[in-house]
Each structure stands twice: as structure tokens, then as C-alpha cells.
Design a protein around this motif. Structure first.
Motif, PDB file in Angstrom:
ATOM      1  N   ARG A  68       0.858  -1.189   0.000  1.00 55.84           N
ATOM      2  CA  ARG A  68       0.000   0.000   0.000  1.00 55.84           C
ATOM      3  C   ARG A  68       0.893   1.237   0.000  1.00 55.84           C
ATOM      4  O   ARG A  68       2.068   1.178   0.382  1.00 55.84           O
ATOM      5  CB  ARG A  68      -0.952   0.021   1.195  1.00 55.84           C
ATOM      6  N   LEU A  69       0.338   2.354  -0.459  1.00 52.88           N
ATOM      7  CA  LEU A  69       1.061   3.620  -0.500  1.00 52.88           C
ATOM      8  C   LEU A  69       0.573   4.515   0.628  1.00 52.88           C
ATOM      9  O   LEU A  69      -0.631   4.698   0.824  1.00 52.88           O
ATOM     10  CB  LEU A  69       0.857   4.318  -1.847  1.00 52.88           C
ATOM     11  N   GLY A  71       1.392   8.353   1.949  1.00 48.96           N
ATOM     12  CA  GLY A  71       2.117   9.605   1.750  1.00 48.96           C
ATOM     13  C   GLY A  71       3.149   9.522   0.646  1.00 48.96           C
ATOM     14  O   GLY A  71       4.222  10.124   0.743  1.00 48.96           O
ATOM     15  N   GLY A  72       2.826   8.757  -0.400  1.00 49.74           N
ATOM     16  CA  GLY A  72       3.751   8.595  -1.510  1.00 49.74           C
ATOM     17  C   GLY A  72       4.826   7.551  -1.273  1.00 49.74           C
ATOM     18  O   GLY A  72       5.618   7.258  -2.174  1.00 49.74           O
ATOM     19  N   GLU A  73       4.872   6.962  -0.068  1.00 48.43           N
ATOM     20  CA  GLU A  73       5.865   5.932   0.244  1.00 48.43           C
ATOM     21  C   GLU A  73       5.233   4.553   0.143  1.00 48.43           C
ATOM     22  O   GLU A  73       4.121   4.317   0.632  1.00 48.43           O
ATOM     23  CB  GLU A  73       6.421   6.139   1.656  1.00 48.43           C
ATOM     24  N   GLU A  74       5.939   3.646  -0.500  1.00 49.66           N
ATOM     25  CA  GLU A  74       5.447   2.285  -0.671  1.00 49.66           C
ATOM     26  C   GLU A  74       5.798   1.438   0.541  1.00 49.66           C
ATOM     27  O   GLU A  74       6.937   1.398   0.982  1.00 49.66           O
ATOM     28  CB  GLU A  74       6.074   1.675  -1.934  1.00 49.66           C
TER      29      GLU A  74
END
Length: 351
Positions: free
Chosen positions: A44-45, A47-50
Motif C-alpha cells: 500500500r502507498l 504519503g507517496g511511500e510504498e
């Protein structure tokens, strides 16, 4: 490759764990058939982090011609972003990105006598193993030794009790609670090496067991392995998967000093490429700069998702809690923990 799968069911197991069932569309049924004991990588993403995490499949494997059932057990981890999301937010109808089943900690149904020593959420893959085995192979037997803190914290309590009712002559269950006394059964306390060394021969004929499956936190798995080896069990009969590693209880190999201008060649999904290894990079990080589809999940040397074959060159692995000795001897490494020890290194993720 990740695929979006819909959440079809959410079951509360304990105050801090749930079982998530994922619906598999017809076109992905073959891709998502699993061998008992395998796991899924979920993504899942935020805040733009994977964020990626691996969770073992607890459902039995579906026979050919029957739709696969994907059900994973998730326990809340302090500070765990994905487990917190799963327990507090994930709901029926939501979509989760999922990679097809993987992992080599598995048991193919066959005749024989098998045993498992599990702790906490380590029951998850073993539940799939024992259910599939007993349902498909009438001449198989299984002994499950499980350790939990309390009855209330025990995952899949009803599922295991159901197995005992269905297969009373072929399924032996031994429960040990570390923080709560039982009205009957074994005294409470941790399953350490000394206790297992005395307990196992009293429970079963250790030499007759065809395969041992150890799963759970690092301390329990290592204690069980040491006890079994001390009781004369050959290494080839011991299979293990570690769910949690306490960094304070393990030794991490000091990072290797990478040679100047090291280069990595890697093959993934039939395509090869070569890239320079930057200072401080693991070989997985080098590949990810050019190939976002490189396989990984935990990046901690635990899940084994990034396993690759070392074609040439030398590497130094900082941690390894996923590969069996036979795998490392055959030339496999964990890309997330490997750094170059020679100026040229070649990995093959497809083998």
C-alpha cells in the motif's frame, strides 16, 4: 507483479489480530494457487511511500479445479504501519495490492509423520500445512506444539480445535502458555532449548518424524532447532521460517567494504541489465534504481522474497534468517542483505 484483490471478509481472531480473506478473480486463479505454507506480499502507498509486508496464507491449498482461497493472518506489531491499517481500517470491499504466493517453507501433502513447533502468529502457515495434509492424505499424521502468551491471545483457536475434532487419531495438539496457567496440560513457561530437549521425547518418537516445521519469533525457532539437533535430528528434516527478529538478540555481520567501482549485472523476468553499485547500497537497492519490479518485501533478511542466484562474483550477506543452509550452499543469496565483495557481481532472480 502486484494485482489488486478485493477484501471479501475480515474476521477478528483476538484483540490484536485479524484474518483477511481476499477474492481472486477468475483470470488470476492459476497465478494465486498456493502450496501449504507459502505467503503473500501485500503493498500500500502512504504519503507517496510504498509499504510492503508479507503474511502467510492460513487457508488450506485448493485442489485442481477448485477456486483458490486466500486468507492471511495479521497480528498487530507495535508501530507497524501495515498491521495497524489492517486491524483498524481495512474493511470488506476495500482493495489491496497483492503479489502471487511465494516461499519455500511448505509441506506438500504426502504420507508420513510430521511435527511443528510454533509460537504466536507462527501458527498461520502451519495451519495451512496441517489442514491440507490431513484432508488429502489419510495415512499422514501431525503433531502440533504451539506456544502462546495466554488463551485470549491465541490465534486460530477455533480452527485448531476443529482439526482436533475432525482428526482425533491423526492430529496431536500440545499447547504451552507462557503467561497463564492451564487447568490441564503442561505447566506455563517459555519453550527454551532446555525445556524442549526434555519435552519432545516425552511427547513423541523424535526419530520417527519425517519433517519438522519451526515457525515464529527468532528465539523460539533457534531454541527448537538447537534442541532437535541435540536429539539427533538431521538438518535436512528441519524446516524453519522466522516471523520476528529482535535485533538485540542476534549478531549482524559487519557491512562489507565494497570495492571501488563495483558493478552489478542482474536478470529478472528474462531481462538483464548492468548498473554501478553506489556506496552503501545493497544489491537489491542497486536493482531497484532501474527495475521497480524487483521482488522484495521486508528488506530485513527475514522473508526471502528477494532471493537470487549468485551467478558470478562474491558478495557478503549481513543477515540471513530466510535461506536454508542447502540454499546458501547451492549459491543463493538475499539481495537485500548482499553487498559486493568483488568488482563484478551477477545475480539471477529467475532461477
Amino acid at each position: 507483479m502486484f494485482h489488486p484483490l478485493r477484501v471479501s471478509r475480515v474476521d477478528e481472531l483476538t484483540d490484536d489480530s485479524v484474518a483477511i480473506t481476499l477474492a481472486v478473480p477468475p483470470e488470476l486463479r492459476d497465478a494465486f494457487r498456493h502450496t501449504p505454507g507459502q505467503h503473500l506480499a501485500l503493498r500500500r502507498l502512504v504519503g507517496g511511500e510504498e509499504i510492503r509486508r508479507t503474511y502467510s496464507i492460513c487457508a488450506p491449498a485448493s485442489p485442481p479445479g477448485v477456486d483458490p482461497v486466500l486468507r492471511v493472518g495479521i497480528r498487530l506489531v507495535d508501530g507497524g504501519e501495515f498491521s495497524t491499517f489492517a486491524l483498524k481500517e481495512l474493511a470488506v470491499g476495500d482493495t489491496v495490492e497483492v503479489m502471487p504466493p511465494m516461499g519455500r517453507f511448505h509441506l506438500d501433502p504426502r504420507q508420513g509423520y510430521f511435527a511443528a513447533i510454533v509460537g504466536g502468529s507462527g501458527i498461520t502457515p502451519v495451519l495451512s500445512m496441517v489442514t491440507t495434509l490431513l484432508e488429502r492424505e489419510p495415512k499422514a499424521r501431525f503433531c502440533l506444539i504451539r506456544s502462546d502468551r495466554t488463551v485470549a491471545s491465541t490465534m486460530f483457536l477455533d480452527d485448531v480445535a476443529d482439526l482436533k475434532d475432525r482428526f482425533p487419531d491423526r492430529f496431536q495438539l500440545v499447547t504451552v502458555l507462557s503467561r497463564e496457567e492451564q487447568q490441564s496440560g503442561l505447566p506455563s513457561g517459555r519453550l527454551d532449548r532446555e525445556r524442549l530437549t526434555g519435552l519432545l521425547p516425552a511427547l513423541l518418537s523424535v526419530a520417527e518424524v519425517d519433517g519438522w516445521f519451526l515457525c515464529g519469533p527468532f528465539g523460539l525457532v533457534r531454541a527448537a532447532e538447537t534442541a532437535l539437533r541435540g536429539l539427533g535430528v538431521d538438518r535436512s528434516r528441519i524446516h524453519q521460517e522466522i516471523f520476528h527478529v529482535d535485533d538485540g538478540s542476534t549478531t549482524v555481520t559487519a557491512p562489507a567494504t565494497a570495492p571501488s567501482h563495483a558493478a552489478l549485472t542482474a536478470t529478472l523476468d528474462g531481462r538483464s541489465g548492468s548498473w554501478p553499485v553506489r556506496d552503501g547500497e545493497s544489491l537489491l537497492e542497486t536493482v531497484l534504481r532501474a527495475r521497480a519490479d524487483a521482488p522484495y518485501a521486508c528488506k530485513g533478511g527475514v522473508c526471502g522474497t528477494c532471493r537470487a542466484f549468485l551467478v558470478s562474483g562474491e558478495v557478503r550477506m549481513e543477515r540471513n534468517f530466510a535461506l536454508e543452509p542447502e540454499e546458501t550452499e547451492a549459491g543463493y543469496v538475499l539481495a537485500c542483505q548482499s553487498r559486493p565483495a568483488t568488482t563484478e557481481v551477477e545475480l539471477d532472480f529467475d532461477r
